[in-house]
Structure formats: structure tokens, C-alpha cells
Design a protein around this motif. Structure first.
Motif, PDB file in Angstrom:
ATOM      1  N   THR A   1      12.718   5.246   3.632  1.00 26.11           N
ATOM      2  CA  THR A   1      12.814   4.116   2.717  1.00 26.11           C
ATOM      3  C   THR A   1      12.322   4.545   1.336  1.00 26.11           C
ATOM      4  OG1 THR A   1      10.582   3.281   3.155  1.00 26.11           O
ATOM      5  CG2 THR A   1      12.338   2.573   4.652  1.00 26.11           C
ATOM      6  N   GLU A   2      12.403   3.631   0.384  1.00 24.59           N
ATOM      7  CA  GLU A   2      11.968   3.958  -0.973  1.00 24.59           C
ATOM      8  C   GLU A   2      10.475   4.223  -1.038  1.00 24.59           C
ATOM      9  OE1 GLU A   2      13.151   0.935  -3.669  1.00 24.59           O
ATOM     10  OE2 GLU A   2      15.306   1.345  -3.479  1.00 24.59           O
TER      11      GLU A   2
ATOM     12  N   HIS B   1       2.973   5.912  -2.782  1.00 21.65           N
ATOM     13  CA  HIS B   1       4.152   6.718  -3.104  1.00 21.65           C
ATOM     14  C   HIS B   1       4.305   6.852  -4.619  1.00 21.65           C
ATOM     15  CE1 HIS B   1       8.234   8.323  -2.879  1.00 21.65           C
ATOM     16  NE2 HIS B   1       8.591   7.399  -3.760  1.00 21.65           N
ATOM     17  N   ALA B   2       4.073   5.753  -5.346  1.00 24.62           N
ATOM     18  CA  ALA B   2       4.196   5.783  -6.806  1.00 24.62           C
ATOM     19  C   ALA B   2       3.182   6.720  -7.439  1.00 24.62           C
ATOM     20  CB  ALA B   2       4.036   4.375  -7.370  1.00 24.62           C
ATOM     21  N   ARG B   3       2.070   6.971  -6.759  1.00 20.91           N
ATOM     22  CA  ARG B   3       1.038   7.884  -7.267  1.00 20.91           C
ATOM     23  C   ARG B   3       1.274   9.322  -6.824  1.00 20.91           C
ATOM     24  NH1 ARG B   3      -4.860   4.902  -7.610  1.00 20.91           N
ATOM     25  NH2 ARG B   3      -4.127   2.946  -8.569  1.00 20.91           N
ATOM     26  N   GLY B   4       2.382   9.564  -6.162  1.00 18.41           N
ATOM     27  CA  GLY B   4       2.745  10.930  -5.818  1.00 18.41           C
ATOM     28  C   GLY B   4       2.333  11.403  -4.448  1.00 18.41           C
TER      29      GLY B   4
ATOM     30  N   HIS C   1       3.677   8.211   5.181  1.00 19.55           N
ATOM     31  CA  HIS C   1       4.355   7.952   6.447  1.00 19.55           C
ATOM     32  C   HIS C   1       3.808   6.648   7.014  1.00 19.55           C
ATOM     33  CE1 HIS C   1       6.133  12.059   6.963  1.00 19.55           C
ATOM     34  NE2 HIS C   1       5.162  12.346   6.115  1.00 19.55           N
ATOM     35  N   VAL C   2       4.685   5.838   7.579  1.00 22.82           N
ATOM     36  CA  VAL C   2       4.286   4.579   8.210  1.00 22.82           C
ATOM     37  C   VAL C   2       4.689   4.632   9.670  1.00 22.82           C
ATOM     38  CG1 VAL C   2       4.633   2.080   8.289  1.00 22.82           C
ATOM     39  CG2 VAL C   2       4.461   3.246   6.080  1.00 22.82           C
TER      40      VAL C   2
ATOM     41  N   LEU D   1       0.834  -1.201   0.000  1.00 26.27           N
ATOM     42  CA  LEU D   1       0.000   0.000   0.000  1.00 26.27           C
ATOM     43  C   LEU D   1       0.868   1.251   0.000  1.00 26.27           C
ATOM     44  CD1 LEU D   1      -2.775   1.422   0.340  1.00 26.27           C
ATOM     45  CD2 LEU D   1      -2.489   1.139   2.815  1.00 26.27           C
ATOM     46  N   ALA D   2       1.867   1.277   0.876  1.00 30.04           N
ATOM     47  CA  ALA D   2       2.764   2.432   0.943  1.00 30.04           C
ATOM     48  C   ALA D   2       3.481   2.643  -0.382  1.00 30.04           C
ATOM     49  CB  ALA D   2       3.776   2.242   2.077  1.00 30.04           C
TER      50      ALA D   2
END
Length: 399
Positions: free
Chosen positions: A60-61, A37-40, A44-45, A32-33
Motif C-alpha cells: 500500500t502507499e 513512511h513519510a519520514r523515510g 510493515h503492518v 502511524l504507518a
């Protein structure tokens, strides 16, 4: 407040388990993270530290990961707990600093509980997802059954009280949603699949996988009591020796020693192979190398590993328990077997392994067709809608 339709969101995922932990909830949170992130979006986790030490932050990435000081659970070799007062204090301060658009809590224990309560105080939109059955705790609590029943009832009650505060509550399957309605009083839970990238487990163009000269049954998952890998091992011992079936076990956990002892006791050391934790590439190959996948667990709210095997076009033999029946139809893409019954499991494995190659290939294609219905992109679309203010009714209309 509803976020603008196209603006990046600041999302805080509150999880009691996150990689390097290895379990379905941890994998879901990581994926999910990564997808958000890939969608912009700014992701935060919030999770427990996996070792001793104070609160810390790791970049992290896929996200900025905030780790809270934790202590080891004495009944489990890897699980770590965050004291409630520390979770509330740390999460409250983090929410004041970040002011996220949405908090996505992944459970109602410790970090999840504190995240829901602290978000409510600050009027921050909260989405709650349940991956867990309270009964999953029982093997790790050294109490008599009558006391465990009380713990379970209280846990279900707390789930209803806490997750009921969220703007929307989700779980991976419709069966899990009905169970939450029955035991936690949550009547409007959305069944949103954990989602899967099926292409990660398909045979790539030009890829070849070396197949052994014997049939392979594959299990992937934690070596935990509720996974009932012992039933699978006993079933392997009941198969016709002329079939020369091998079992590959991917994963690790607290049951490794008893399971190895069982293999030795049954004289299956040359046909049962414990592979431990493997890389993503090795897992991809393991799925493609197998002839059939088996999940004997009885506490699965969805079973991502079963979906992964189905994405690899494999027939599946699954326990007829909880959410597993929604993944298989007898004779179509595999079989269900009576939970805890190694003889029935052996019979169902034999039915797959003795089918002609064309029939096994047809069953594999049927598995793949079902797996693609759980596309990760659709799952992320639905959660984005909830994050931005969509009502449960609006999302339910799309399910």
C-alpha cells in the motif's frame, strides 16, 4: 541494540485491526504507518485478513501489509480472528525474514500476543500500545455477567503479563494509564496521545461550507453497544421541538437496526439521519457543518473523533466517563453529561445550542486550542525515540 540517530528504521506494526476496519485503533495504526513512511522508515503492518484465504502480502502507499489467514468471529459481523498457533508460526517466520529494528504491538490479543512472544524469543525491541478495555468485549460474548467478570479479570492479567515484556508500554491518556496500573499491574505506562492532524478538519482558506437552516448535532463512530447512540437519539427527542434540531450519525455497525427502530418508535425519522460510512472529504464537511459534536460512549480511551470535531472548532458534549473528561471543561469548550442519562444530555445540548453565536464561537476556539495540543508530529517524535532505544523515563520527561 539502539538504532543510529538518523538511520531509517524497519518497523513492524502488529495490529488485530487495520483498515478497512473502522475503529479508533485501526485509524491510529494507519496514521502511524503513514507518518513513519513519510519520514523515510520501512514500515510493515501485520494484521488479519478481512476475508477467507491464506496469508498474503499487500503493498500500500503507507506500508507493506502482511495479512494472516483468519476466521470470522461468530458474535461480530466484521471482526476476524487468527488462531494462536497460526499467528505464532507465521509471525515467527516473518520476523526471521524481516529482522525488524522494532516491533510495535497494538494489543495483547491474538496477533499482538504472538508478536510480543515471538519478538521476545528473537531479542527484538518491542513497544506495546493499548487501545482497548477488556470490558469492550462483553457485548459480543454470549455469557452471564459472572463469567464475563472472570474473562475481564483474566484479560487484564494477560495484558500485564504480555505487555510487561515490552521495553515500553503506552496508552493514549493518563487516565487509561492509571486504569492499566490498577487492573493489569503495569505501573510505568506512558500516556502518549494517538495524535491528530488538526489541519485536516479546519476550514481551509477560501473554503465555504453550506450550512442547513436548522441546528445540527453530530455523532461519528461505530454503531456499537458501548457507544450508546440510543441515549443520544432519546436526548434529541427530548429537545424543544421549536429548536428543530437534527442529528447526523456518521458510521455503521451491528446496532444499526435497533437504532433505526428506536428512531421510528420516537417519530424522529425526519430529524435523525444515518449517513453510514463517508469519505474523508465528506467527514471534513460534516464536522464543519455541525453546530455541536456529541460522544455518548462510555469506553473511550481517548476518542479520536472528539479530537477531530474539536479541531474543526466545534463545542463538544461528552459522556463523563473514562478518558472523555480530559477533553472538555464545563462551560469552556462544551459540557460533560451523566452517562446513560438522555435528560441530562438534552439539557447540555440545549445549553450549547441556545447560547448566542459569539459564545458558541468562543467555545469552538477553546476546543481547537485543546486539540492542537495533540499534534500528530509530536506523537511520532516520541514513538521514534522509543523505537531507537530511549527509555520510558527519558520519554516521560518530555510529556
Amino acid at each position: 541494540m539502539t538504532a543510529a540517530p538518523d538511520s531509517p528504521l524497519r518497523v513492524l506494526i502488529a495490529a488485530d485491526t487495520y483498515p478497512p476496519d473502522v475503529n479508533g485503533a485501526s485509524v491510529f495504526c494507519f496514521r502511524l504507518a503513514r507518518a513513519l513512511h513519510a519520514r523515510g522508515h520501512e514500515v510493515h503492518v501485520l494484521a488479519a485478513r478481512n476475508d477467507a484465504g491464506p496469508d498474503t502480502v499487500q503493498v500500500t502507499e503507507e506500508a507493506i501489509v502482511h495479512r494472516l489467514q483468519s476466521v470470522r468471529a461468530f458474535t461480530h459481523e466484521t471482526y476476524r480472528m487468527v488462531f494462536p498457533w497460526h499467528a505464532s508460526r507465521s509471525i515467527g517466520a516473518l520476523l526471521d525474514e524481516l529482522r525488524p529494528d522494532v516491533v510495535h504491538a497494538q494489543c495483547h490479543y491474538m496477533i499482538g500476543e504472538a508478536a510480543i512472544n515471538e519478538a521476545e524469543k528473537r531479542r527484538i525491541r518491542t513497544i506495546a500500545t493499548n487501545h482497548f478495555m477488556p470490558e469492550n468485549l462483553e457485548p459480543f460474548l454470549p455469557f452471564p455477567q459472572w463469567f464475563l467478570d472472570i474473562v475481564s479479570r483474566n484479560s487484564w492479567r494477560d495484558m500485564g503479563r504480555l505487555m510487561g515484556k515490552a521495553a515500553a508500554v503506552t496508552t493514549p491518556t493518563a487516565l487509561a494509564a492509571r486504569t492499566m496500573a490498577e487492573h493489569a499491574g503495569l505501573d510505568h505506562v506512558l500516556p502518549i496521545s494517538n495524535g491528530i492532524d488538526s489541519s485536516a478538519y479546519e476550514l481551509a482558506p477560501g473554503e465555504t461550507v453550506e450550512r442547513p437552516d436548522h441546528p445540527v448535532v453530530l455523532f461519528v463512530g461505530r454503531l456499537a453497544v458501548e457507544k450508546h447512540v440510543d441515549v443520544l437519539i432519546r436526548a434529541i427527542g427530548l429537545l424543544d421541538p421549536a429548536l428543530c434540531v437534527h442529528l447526523e450519525v456518521v458510521g455503521d455497525g451491528e446496532q444499526r437496526a435497533p437504532l433505526r427502530s428506536l428512531v421510528d418508535e420516537l417519530g424522529l425519522g425526519d430529524r435523525v439521519h444515518f449517513l453510514g460510512h463517508v469519505t474523508d472529504a465528506e467527514l471534513h464537511t460534516a464536522y464543519l457543518r455541525a453546530d455541536v459534536f456529541c460522544q455518548p460512549g462510555t469506553a473511550e480511551l481517548q476518542s479520536l473523533v472528539s479530537l477531530e470535531a474539536m479541531s474543526a472548532s466545534k463545542p463538544v458534549v461528552l459522556a463523563d466517563a473514562l478518558a472523555l473528561p480530559h477533553l472538555v471543561t464545563d462551560g469552556d469548550n462544551g459540557y460533560l453529561f451523566a452517562p446513560g442519562d438522555p435528560q441530562d444530555l438534552a439539557a447540555k445540548l440545549t445549553a450549547v445550542l441556545c447560547a448566542d453565536p459569539g459564545e458558541r464561537a468562543r467555545m469552538g476556539r477553546a476546543s481547537h486550542d485543546r486539540a492542537v495540543q495533540h499534534a500528530q508530529g509530536r506523537t511520532i517524535d516520541l514513538f521514534e525515540m522509543l523505537y531507537r532505544g530511549a527509555t520510558p523515563e527519558e520519554v516521560r520527561a518530555l510529556l
